[in-house]
Design an enzyme around this catalytic site. Structure first.
Site, short mmCIF file in Angstrom:
data_model
loop_
_atom_site.label_atom_id
_atom_site.label_comp_id
_atom_site.label_asym_id
_atom_site.label_seq_id
_atom_site.Cartn_x
_atom_site.Cartn_y
_atom_site.Cartn_z
N ASP A 184 0.98 -1.25 0.13
CA ASP A 184 0.45 0.34 -0.04
C ASP A 184 0.83 1.37 -0.10
O ASP A 184 0.48 2.24 -0.64
CB ASP A 184 -1.04 0.05 0.99
CG ASP A 184 -2.19 -0.56 1.09
OD1 ASP A 184 -2.42 -1.25 -0.39
OD2 ASP A 184 -2.79 -1.19 2.24
N ILE A 185 2.09 1.40 1.10
CA ILE A 185 2.95 2.89 1.17
C ILE A 185 3.46 2.62 -0.50
O ILE A 185 3.47 3.52 -1.25
CB ILE A 185 3.65 2.21 2.17
CG1 ILE A 185 3.16 2.13 3.16
CG2 ILE A 185 4.52 3.49 2.01
CD1 ILE A 185 4.11 1.61 4.39
#
Length: 412
Positions: A184-185
């Protein structure tokens, strides 16, 4: 123009972002753009909000079951408006906001926003300069495009878990996910990069465009040495635990009173380590003289370093090794990090006051700009906290018009 107290030097001052994302990756991109000075309007589904608000425990003090600490990590520098965009009037409000925006971020399944007349092709008709950024698990095209995708799933599908964890034959062997939502990051960072590239394209041509970011693509793009090993030599790196497949000594070592990390990535630093540990003969030992030789004799060099560390506490070794320009350090938890003088000197812990939740803390931006520094203006908002303010300011709606939409259950 937004009334947000944005510093004149902010690099994205004057740009408006309509952030229709939720959970982690999209909100992270919105937060970075907000840190850079953009006016970020977080659109939340009325009555639902961003589901990450309910990803707890842990919860914010006195907000148990309502506001998770998870949400606070990626939603500062935003104002929230709650809209039911499944309602025709709600969709009309979103279109009006898109007309007044520069960037739209969304992470719905492909085709979802099209059902409400909020897809890229419809919105570009009313705002050709709009940069429309879509973030999904697998992208807008390809056989998996309609699948849902979350960080854990993609860590497995994209190969990350094939190189993370203890190798077969060791106790506890098996694939392990990374302990933070790393996919996600990375996807959030890619979304930000895509936005900035599209902004420059618009500066040159006057035209907006669609930006397509996928969690799976994002993970594959950062597999780096693991991918190159297979692509160019046909070798699978596999799981190596806390060791590095191509460098040693590079891992966790025991001092007399605790563990520390020593990370040697080249021959020059190994020579410095050998002298710092009072083992200068290692620099000429054919088993250790080169990186390739050290990898071939991994167990021997690891045992030799472990033996050499006996007799001193960790703190003394870290002071000595750092003075010798050898990469080493402790294994910190969050309490250690917040108390660390370097973290404090770099201003990495941001404290903001919220009118309801009180003090909210988060980690600061990961970059420093000398001429146009980031700014922290808004604490993460409550769902719909700024609905009336945004409708008045951005769309010029009167109190009567806002009241009509509230009573129609369109706006919260």
């Amino acid at each position: 123009m937004s009334t947000s107290p944005t510093p004149e030097a902010a690099p994205l001052r004057g740009l408006r972002v309509l952030d229709m994302t939720r959970v982690v990756a999209g909100p992270l991109a919105g937060q970075i753009l907000g840190d850079l000075g953009a006016d970020v309007i977080k659109v939340e589904r009325k009555g639902v909000g961003d589901e990450s608000r309910l990803v707890g425990p842990p919860w914010m003090p006195n907000r148990e079951g309502e506001e998770s600490t998870y949400f606070q990590a990626v939603n500062r520098n935003k104002r929230s408006i709650a809209i039911d965009f499944a309602h025709p009037r709600g969709a009309e409000v979103i279109r009006s906001l898109a007309r007044e925006s520069d960037i739209l971020l969304e992470n719905h399944r492909p085709g979802t926003l099209d059902r409400y007349g909020l897809g890229y092709e419809k919105l570009r008709e009313i705002n050709p300069r709009l940069i429309f950024c879509s973030l999904t698990g697998f992208g807008q095209t390809g056989p998996y495009a309609d699948r849902s995708g979350y960080d854990y799933l993609i860590q497995g599908m994209g190969g990350l878990m094939s190189v993370t964890g203890l190798p077969d034959g060791e106790e506890g062997a098996g694939p392990i996910r990374v302990g933070i939502p790393i996919v996600d990051i990375v996807a959030g960072l890619n979304l930000t990069i895509g936005v900035l590239a599209a902004l420059q394209h618009r500066n040159l041509t006057g035209e907006g465009q669609a930006v397509d970011v996928a969690l799976l693509d994002s993970e594959l793009s950062v597999m780096l040495n693991a991918a190159s090993s297979w692509l160019n030599s046909g070798q699978l790196l596999g799981r190596s635990g806390n060791d590095h497949p191509s460098a040693t000594p590079y891992g966790i070592f025991d001092a007399d009173d605790g563990q520390m990390i020593i990370a040697i990535f080249n021959d020059r630093e190994f020579v410095r380590l050998a002298h710092a540990l009072d083992r200068p003969e290692w620099a000429e030992d054919p088993r250790f003289r080169t990186g390739g030789a050290r990898v071939a004799h991994r167990a021997e060099i690891k045992a030799a370093v472990t033996s050499a560390l006996k007799g001193r506490p960790r703190g003394e070794w870290m002071e000595l090794l750092n003075a010798a320009k050898v990469s080493c350090g402790p294994i910190n938890d969050m309490a250690d990090i917040v108390a660390d003088p370097h973290t404090q000197a770099r201003g990495m812990v941001v404290e903001q006051e919220h009118p309801v939740m009180g003090k909210v803390r988060s980690m600061g931006a990961g970059f420093k700009l000398s001429g146009s520094p980031v700014s922290y203006r808004y604490a993460p908002p409550l769902a719909g906290e700024h609905s009336h303010e945004i409708l008045r300011e951005v769309l010029g709606m009167s109190d009567e018009e806002i009241k009509r939409d509230v009573e129609a259950d369109v706006v919260g």
